[in-house]
Write a protein that holds these residues in place. Structure first.
Motif, mmCIF file in Angstrom:
data_model
loop_
_atom_site.group_PDB
_atom_site.id
_atom_site.type_symbol
_atom_site.label_atom_id
_atom_site.label_comp_id
_atom_site.label_asym_id
_atom_site.label_seq_id
_atom_site.Cartn_x
_atom_site.Cartn_y
_atom_site.Cartn_z
ATOM 1 N N GLY A 48 16.939 -10.001 10.511
ATOM 2 C CA GLY A 48 17.634 -10.092 11.956
ATOM 3 C C GLY A 48 19.168 -10.499 11.647
ATOM 4 N N ALA A 49 19.529 -10.137 10.472
ATOM 5 C CA ALA A 49 21.053 -10.373 10.072
ATOM 6 C C ALA A 49 21.852 -9.314 11.094
ATOM 7 N N VAL A 50 23.108 -9.480 10.995
ATOM 8 C CA VAL A 50 24.001 -8.463 11.823
ATOM 9 C C VAL A 50 24.239 -7.094 11.280
ATOM 10 N N LEU A 51 23.075 -6.704 10.322
ATOM 11 C CA LEU A 51 23.143 -5.306 9.803
ATOM 12 C C LEU A 51 22.032 -4.721 10.208
ATOM 13 N N PRO A 52 22.088 -3.514 10.116
ATOM 14 C CA PRO A 52 21.028 -2.650 10.791
ATOM 15 C C PRO A 52 19.624 -2.514 9.659
ATOM 16 N N GLY A 53 19.593 -3.066 8.605
ATOM 17 C CA GLY A 53 18.708 -3.283 7.617
ATOM 18 C C GLY A 53 19.040 -4.486 6.794
ATOM 19 N N ALA A 54 17.983 -4.603 6.127
ATOM 20 C CA ALA A 54 18.082 -6.069 5.047
ATOM 21 C C ALA A 54 18.508 -5.489 3.583
ATOM 22 N N TYR A 55 18.668 -4.513 3.355
ATOM 23 C CA TYR A 55 18.968 -4.107 1.958
ATOM 24 C C TYR A 55 20.451 -3.416 1.610
ATOM 25 N N LEU A 56 21.284 -3.972 1.000
ATOM 26 C CA LEU A 56 22.546 -3.247 0.704
ATOM 27 C C LEU A 56 22.633 -2.804 -0.720
ATOM 28 N N VAL A 57 23.075 -1.623 -0.961
ATOM 29 C CA VAL A 57 23.762 -1.320 -2.135
ATOM 30 C C VAL A 57 24.967 -1.223 -2.392
ATOM 31 N N ASN A 61 33.042 0.264 -9.383
ATOM 32 C CA ASN A 61 33.523 0.816 -10.493
ATOM 33 C C ASN A 61 33.520 -0.437 -11.754
ATOM 34 N N CYS A 62 33.826 0.083 -12.801
ATOM 35 C CA CYS A 62 33.567 -0.989 -14.090
ATOM 36 C C CYS A 62 34.478 -2.136 -13.885
ATOM 37 N N ASN A 63 35.430 -2.119 -13.155
ATOM 38 C CA ASN A 63 36.268 -3.391 -12.647
ATOM 39 C C ASN A 63 35.892 -4.320 -11.604
ATOM 40 N N GLY A 64 34.659 -3.829 -10.927
ATOM 41 C CA GLY A 64 34.207 -4.483 -9.503
ATOM 42 C C GLY A 64 34.912 -3.951 -8.151
ATOM 43 N N GLY A 65 35.591 -2.907 -8.509
ATOM 44 C CA GLY A 65 36.334 -2.361 -7.140
ATOM 45 C C GLY A 65 35.198 -1.419 -6.517
ATOM 46 N N VAL A 66 35.065 -1.775 -5.198
ATOM 47 C CA VAL A 66 34.097 -1.561 -4.448
ATOM 48 C C VAL A 66 34.264 0.055 -3.993
ATOM 49 N N LYS A 67 33.244 0.927 -4.271
ATOM 50 C CA LYS A 67 33.424 2.121 -3.987
ATOM 51 C C LYS A 67 32.622 2.587 -2.798
ATOM 52 N N GLU A 68 31.455 2.021 -2.482
ATOM 53 C CA GLU A 68 30.550 2.408 -1.508
ATOM 54 C C GLU A 68 29.566 1.423 -1.016
ATOM 55 N N VAL A 69 29.243 1.051 0.323
ATOM 56 C CA VAL A 69 28.153 0.255 0.608
ATOM 57 C C VAL A 69 27.343 1.089 1.504
ATOM 58 N N LEU A 70 25.781 0.912 1.151
ATOM 59 C CA LEU A 70 24.676 1.718 1.699
ATOM 60 C C LEU A 70 23.913 0.548 2.228
ATOM 61 N N CYS A 71 23.477 0.658 3.449
ATOM 62 C CA CYS A 71 22.250 -0.167 4.129
ATOM 63 C C CYS A 71 21.122 0.468 4.379
ATOM 64 N N PHE A 72 19.891 -0.026 3.836
ATOM 65 C CA PHE A 72 18.647 0.485 4.166
ATOM 66 C C PHE A 72 17.810 -0.718 4.843
ATOM 67 N N ALA A 73 16.667 -0.117 5.479
ATOM 68 C CA ALA A 73 15.754 -1.109 5.828
ATOM 69 C C ALA A 73 14.576 -1.389 4.750
ATOM 70 N N LEU A 96 14.434 9.044 -0.912
ATOM 71 C CA LEU A 96 15.301 7.755 -0.266
ATOM 72 C C LEU A 96 14.988 7.634 1.013
ATOM 73 N N ALA A 97 14.780 6.318 1.411
ATOM 74 C CA ALA A 97 14.505 6.151 2.848
ATOM 75 C C ALA A 97 15.872 6.325 3.525
ATOM 76 N N PRO A 98 15.891 6.491 4.912
ATOM 77 C CA PRO A 98 16.831 6.797 5.800
ATOM 78 C C PRO A 98 18.096 5.765 5.301
ATOM 79 N N VAL A 99 19.461 6.316 5.200
ATOM 80 C CA VAL A 99 20.595 5.495 4.968
ATOM 81 C C VAL A 99 21.126 5.109 6.491
ATOM 82 N N LEU A 100 20.818 3.675 6.670
ATOM 83 C CA LEU A 100 21.216 3.137 8.025
ATOM 84 C C LEU A 100 22.540 3.166 8.497
ATOM 85 N N ALA A 101 23.501 2.995 7.377
ATOM 86 C CA ALA A 101 24.999 2.853 7.494
ATOM 87 C C ALA A 101 25.355 3.126 6.235
ATOM 88 N N ARG A 102 26.560 3.481 6.017
ATOM 89 C CA ARG A 102 27.520 4.012 4.757
ATOM 90 C C ARG A 102 28.815 3.850 5.052
#
Length: 147
Positions: A48-57, A61-73, A96-102
């Protein structure tokens, strides 16, 4: 959308702070390293959070720089995630289950490049081994499973 806003933080620590502000508490489920320079942080938010799914990937990179965010049910399997990213790599298995947001950031580049046998490494040849699926890890530290 929240996935885009999270990605725009560009740094894992700031992303986690923004996620906490937006959805409250969340669970850190896993951390998958593929090679020396790619990390996937697996998070679960409350239903029920403000995301389309409950799981985020969150790919960093090796320095903690965010490259990509994916959301899944549903919780993605590691091998399926990498098969989605690198469909020509026969070592990765699963659907892979459908990617709900990227969202991708300026840090993003084709992660399959990190898995090639000629990929750059900061480890001397005698101190590294090829990880299942590709990429280099310190000898004796290989994660054998990709599924």
């Amino acid at each position: 959308m929240l996935v885009r806003r999270l990605a725009e933080t560009l740094v894992l620590g700031a992303l986690l702070d923004e996620l906490r502000r937006a959805v409250g508490e969340f669970d850190l489920l896993d951390h998958w390293q593929q090679g020396e320079f790619h990390h996937d942080v697996i998070l679960r938010v409350k239903p029920g959070a403000v995301l389309p799914g409950a799981y985020l990937v969150v790919a960093t990179n090796c320095n903690g720089g965010v490259k990509e965010v994916l959301c899944f049910a549903d919780l993605p399997a590691r091998g399926a995630l990498w098969k989605y990213r690198c469909p020509d790599n026969p070592e990765f298995q699963g659907d892979l289950a459908p990617v709900l947001a990227r969202a991708v950031t300026t840090h993003w580049f084709d992660p399959c490049e990190l898995l090639r046998d000629d990929a750059r490494s900061e480890l001397r040849e005698e101190f590294r081994e090829r990880q299942s699926g590709g990429g280099w890890v310190a000898r004796g530290c290989s994660a054998k499973s990709t599924s």
